[in-house]
Every structure is written in structure tokens, then in C-alpha cells.
Design a protein around this motif. Sequence first.
Motif, PDB file in Angstrom:
ATOM      1  N   MET A   1       0.680  -1.200   0.037  1.00 11.41           N
ATOM      2  CA  MET A   1       0.153   0.021   0.084  1.00 11.41           C
ATOM      3  C   MET A   1       0.953   1.212   0.046  1.00 11.41           C
ATOM      4  O   MET A   1       1.990   1.332   0.636  1.00 11.41           O
ATOM      5  CB  MET A   1      -0.866  -0.057   1.280  1.00 11.41           C
ATOM      6  N   TYR A   2       0.467   2.377  -0.714  1.00 11.14           N
ATOM      7  CA  TYR A   2       0.975   3.615  -0.630  1.00 11.14           C
ATOM      8  C   TYR A   2       0.367   4.482  -0.057  1.00 11.14           C
ATOM      9  O   TYR A   2      -0.839   4.670  -0.415  1.00 11.14           O
ATOM     10  CB  TYR A   2       1.066   4.119  -2.247  1.00 11.14           C
ATOM     11  N   LYS A   3       1.007   5.460   0.611  1.00 13.36           N
ATOM     12  CA  LYS A   3       0.526   6.722   1.175  1.00 13.36           C
ATOM     13  C   LYS A   3       0.525   7.715  -0.190  1.00 13.36           C
ATOM     14  O   LYS A   3       1.104   7.467  -1.006  1.00 13.36           O
ATOM     15  CB  LYS A   3       1.197   7.151   2.356  1.00 13.36           C
ATOM     16  N   ILE A   4      -0.196   8.849   0.355  1.00 11.46           N
ATOM     17  CA  ILE A   4      -0.482   9.813  -1.070  1.00 11.46           C
ATOM     18  C   ILE A   4       1.118  10.264  -1.415  1.00 11.46           C
ATOM     19  O   ILE A   4       1.214  10.459  -2.546  1.00 11.46           O
ATOM     20  CB  ILE A   4      -1.309  10.946  -0.613  1.00 11.46           C
ATOM     21  N   GLY A   5       1.744  10.641  -0.567  1.00 10.14           N
ATOM     22  CA  GLY A   5       3.118  11.141  -0.677  1.00 10.14           C
ATOM     23  C   GLY A   5       4.024  10.159  -1.493  1.00 10.14           C
ATOM     24  O   GLY A   5       4.835  10.249  -2.341  1.00 10.14           O
ATOM     25  N   GLU A   6       4.040   8.797  -0.923  1.00 11.57           N
ATOM     26  CA  GLU A   6       4.553   7.626  -1.672  1.00 11.57           C
ATOM     27  C   GLU A   6       4.175   7.480  -3.216  1.00 11.57           C
ATOM     28  O   GLU A   6       5.031   7.364  -3.930  1.00 11.57           O
ATOM     29  CB  GLU A   6       4.349   6.438  -0.926  1.00 11.57           C
ATOM     30  N   LEU A   7       2.849   7.406  -3.266  1.00  9.94           N
ATOM     31  CA  LEU A   7       2.612   7.128  -4.666  1.00  9.94           C
ATOM     32  C   LEU A   7       2.865   8.332  -5.613  1.00  9.94           C
ATOM     33  O   LEU A   7       3.346   8.357  -6.612  1.00  9.94           O
ATOM     34  CB  LEU A   7       0.952   7.097  -4.645  1.00  9.94           C
ATOM     35  N   ALA A   8       2.622   9.739  -5.018  1.00 14.93           N
ATOM     36  CA  ALA A   8       3.117  10.721  -5.783  1.00 14.93           C
ATOM     37  C   ALA A   8       4.335  10.640  -6.367  1.00 14.93           C
ATOM     38  O   ALA A   8       4.873  10.955  -7.462  1.00 14.93           O
ATOM     39  CB  ALA A   8       2.811  12.049  -5.380  1.00 14.93           C
ATOM     40  N   LYS A   9       5.249  10.410  -5.417  1.00 13.47           N
ATOM     41  CA  LYS A   9       6.785  10.370  -5.579  1.00 13.47           C
ATOM     42  C   LYS A   9       7.058   9.056  -6.568  1.00 13.47           C
ATOM     43  O   LYS A   9       7.944   9.271  -7.665  1.00 13.47           O
ATOM     44  CB  LYS A   9       7.463  10.035  -4.418  1.00 13.47           C
ATOM     45  N   ALA A  10       6.396   8.089  -6.502  1.00 15.72           N
ATOM     46  CA  ALA A  10       6.700   6.790  -7.307  1.00 15.72           C
ATOM     47  C   ALA A  10       6.373   7.207  -8.642  1.00 15.72           C
ATOM     48  O   ALA A  10       6.645   6.813  -9.767  1.00 15.72           O
ATOM     49  CB  ALA A  10       5.801   5.682  -6.850  1.00 15.72           C
ATOM     50  N   ASN A  14       3.140  15.685  -7.693  1.00 18.84           N
ATOM     51  CA  ASN A  14       3.147  16.074  -6.521  1.00 18.84           C
ATOM     52  C   ASN A  14       1.788  15.754  -5.886  1.00 18.84           C
ATOM     53  O   ASN A  14       0.719  15.329  -6.557  1.00 18.84           O
ATOM     54  CB  ASN A  14       3.427  17.709  -6.401  1.00 18.84           C
ATOM     55  N   ASN A  15       1.868  15.681  -4.478  1.00 20.15           N
ATOM     56  CA  ASN A  15       0.660  15.479  -3.790  1.00 20.15           C
ATOM     57  C   ASN A  15      -0.677  16.178  -4.414  1.00 20.15           C
ATOM     58  O   ASN A  15      -1.706  15.655  -4.302  1.00 20.15           O
ATOM     59  CB  ASN A  15       0.735  15.627  -2.461  1.00 20.15           C
ATOM     60  N   ASP A  16      -0.455  17.470  -4.577  1.00 15.79           N
ATOM     61  CA  ASP A  16      -1.505  18.187  -4.918  1.00 15.79           C
ATOM     62  C   ASP A  16      -1.999  17.883  -6.225  1.00 15.79           C
ATOM     63  O   ASP A  16      -3.263  17.590  -6.764  1.00 15.79           O
ATOM     64  CB  ASP A  16      -1.307  19.674  -5.216  1.00 15.79           C
ATOM     65  N   ARG A  19      -4.268  14.562  -5.473  1.00 15.28           N
ATOM     66  CA  ARG A  19      -5.264  15.287  -4.993  1.00 15.28           C
ATOM     67  C   ARG A  19      -6.499  15.923  -5.848  1.00 15.28           C
ATOM     68  O   ARG A  19      -7.480  15.593  -5.991  1.00 15.28           O
ATOM     69  CB  ARG A  19      -5.137  16.179  -3.923  1.00 15.28           C
ATOM     70  N   PHE A  20      -5.854  16.464  -7.015  1.00 11.84           N
ATOM     71  CA  PHE A  20      -6.455  17.076  -8.023  1.00 11.84           C
ATOM     72  C   PHE A  20      -7.247  15.917  -8.765  1.00 11.84           C
ATOM     73  O   PHE A  20      -8.579  16.020  -9.236  1.00 11.84           O
ATOM     74  CB  PHE A  20      -5.512  17.968  -8.951  1.00 11.84           C
ATOM     75  N   TYR A  21      -6.837  14.940  -9.188  1.00  8.53           N
ATOM     76  CA  TYR A  21      -7.251  13.822  -9.749  1.00  8.53           C
ATOM     77  C   TYR A  21      -8.124  13.087  -9.222  1.00  8.53           C
ATOM     78  O   TYR A  21      -9.495  12.651  -9.682  1.00  8.53           O
ATOM     79  CB  TYR A  21      -5.915  12.531 -10.323  1.00  8.53           C
ATOM     80  N   GLU A  22      -8.058  13.151  -7.913  1.00  7.20           N
ATOM     81  CA  GLU A  22      -9.190  12.531  -6.780  1.00  7.20           C
ATOM     82  C   GLU A  22     -10.412  13.178  -7.133  1.00  7.20           C
ATOM     83  O   GLU A  22     -11.548  13.046  -6.996  1.00  7.20           O
ATOM     84  CB  GLU A  22      -8.638  12.459  -5.229  1.00  7.20           C
ATOM     85  N   LYS A  23     -10.138  14.728  -6.717  1.00  7.16           N
ATOM     86  CA  LYS A  23     -11.323  15.741  -6.920  1.00  7.16           C
ATOM     87  C   LYS A  23     -11.895  15.616  -8.187  1.00  7.16           C
ATOM     88  O   LYS A  23     -13.232  15.885  -8.002  1.00  7.16           O
ATOM     89  CB  LYS A  23     -10.803  17.022  -6.668  1.00  7.16           C
ATOM     90  N   ASN A  24     -11.490  15.065  -9.408  1.00  5.25           N
ATOM     91  CA  ASN A  24     -12.089  15.175 -10.482  1.00  5.25           C
ATOM     92  C   ASN A  24     -12.294  13.552 -11.003  1.00  5.25           C
ATOM     93  O   ASN A  24     -12.832  13.263 -11.976  1.00  5.25           O
ATOM     94  CB  ASN A  24     -11.144  15.618 -11.563  1.00  5.25           C
ATOM     95  N   ALA A  25     -12.721  12.887  -9.675  1.00  2.00           N
ATOM     96  CA  ALA A  25     -13.066  11.593  -9.737  1.00  2.00           C
ATOM     97  C   ALA A  25     -12.351  10.597 -10.863  1.00  2.00           C
ATOM     98  O   ALA A  25     -12.849   9.819 -11.800  1.00  2.00           O
ATOM     99  CB  ALA A  25     -14.782  11.637 -10.274  1.00  2.00           C
ATOM    100  N   LEU A  26     -11.127  10.778 -11.000  1.00  2.00           N
ATOM    101  CA  LEU A  26     -10.171  10.037 -11.904  1.00  2.00           C
ATOM    102  C   LEU A  26      -9.495   8.813 -11.303  1.00  2.00           C
ATOM    103  O   LEU A  26      -9.294   7.731 -11.699  1.00  2.00           O
ATOM    104  CB  LEU A  26      -9.131  10.755 -12.814  1.00  2.00           C
TER     105      LEU A  26
END
Length: 148
Positions: A1-10, A14-16, A19-26
Motif C-alpha cells: 500500500m502507498y500513502k499519498i506522498g509515496e504514490l506521488a513520488k513513485a 506532487n501530492n496536489d 488530490r486534483f485527480y481524486e477531486k475530478n473523480a479519476l
Amino acid sequence: MYKIGELAKACDINNDTLRFYEKNALLCPSTRSESGYRLYTEKDKETLQFILRAKGVGFTLAEIRELLSIEVNKADSACADVKTLVDSKLNDVETKLAELIRFQTSLKRLSNACCGGAESAEHCTILEALESDTNDVRHEHKLNDKES
């Protein structure tokens, strides 16, 4: 499992952005930890990489959402559905390229028509051409009445 920062880095974002993709339901986190952290799976990482590749070739968020919908339900869609999306995007790009080439040609014509000298812009051929409703562009500055 990845935390948000880990996935973003991988995925080298960036984390934002994530979050933007999450906010836009992707993309949605698979779960949350007991302390409320977003947690992502390897499948979420693959989805994010899909989003980034689609974005990288010019698809909009709405188009990516549609592609993801087809990706999730491949058995319910035809290859022709995906090709239609790509061909539509290709047509959009070709239209924009043609428009950019027209802009380039017009700008070159304007630039070539101007002497670019230190003279007053009162008789600048570029400004005159933009003020005029014709496509005529003179190839040098008009001489000022005092200079005649």
C-alpha cells in the motif's frame, strides 16, 4: 500500500496533482488507514500511470474519464469506441495545428512588412495592418509627412 506522498513520488508528481485527480473523480484511494491517511494499491498506481500517459498525449480530464470507464469495462466496449476517441482527439489536434500555422504565416507577414527601425510607430505597417480590414500589408514604413 502507498500513502499519498509515496504514490506521488513513485509517479513523479506532487501530492496536489494526485488530490486534483481524486477531486475530478479519476482516481480514488482504495482505503484509508485508521489515522485517516489515503492508501493506494498497486492497481491504483497503474491507474494513475494510465492517467498520466493519457494526459501526456493530450487527452482532457473528461476524455481520460471516458477512457478509464472503457478500461474498467473492456468487455462492454469495442476497440472501435477507443479508436473513435483517439481519432476525434487527433482531428482536434490537426485543426489546432492548421490554426497555428495560419497564425505563424500571418505573424511572419506582419514582421516582414515592418522595417523594425527607430522611427515613430505613428506609421508602423504592423499597426496599420491590424487597424485595417484588408489583408494588405505594406513592406516598409510610410514616410512621415515631415520626412517627405
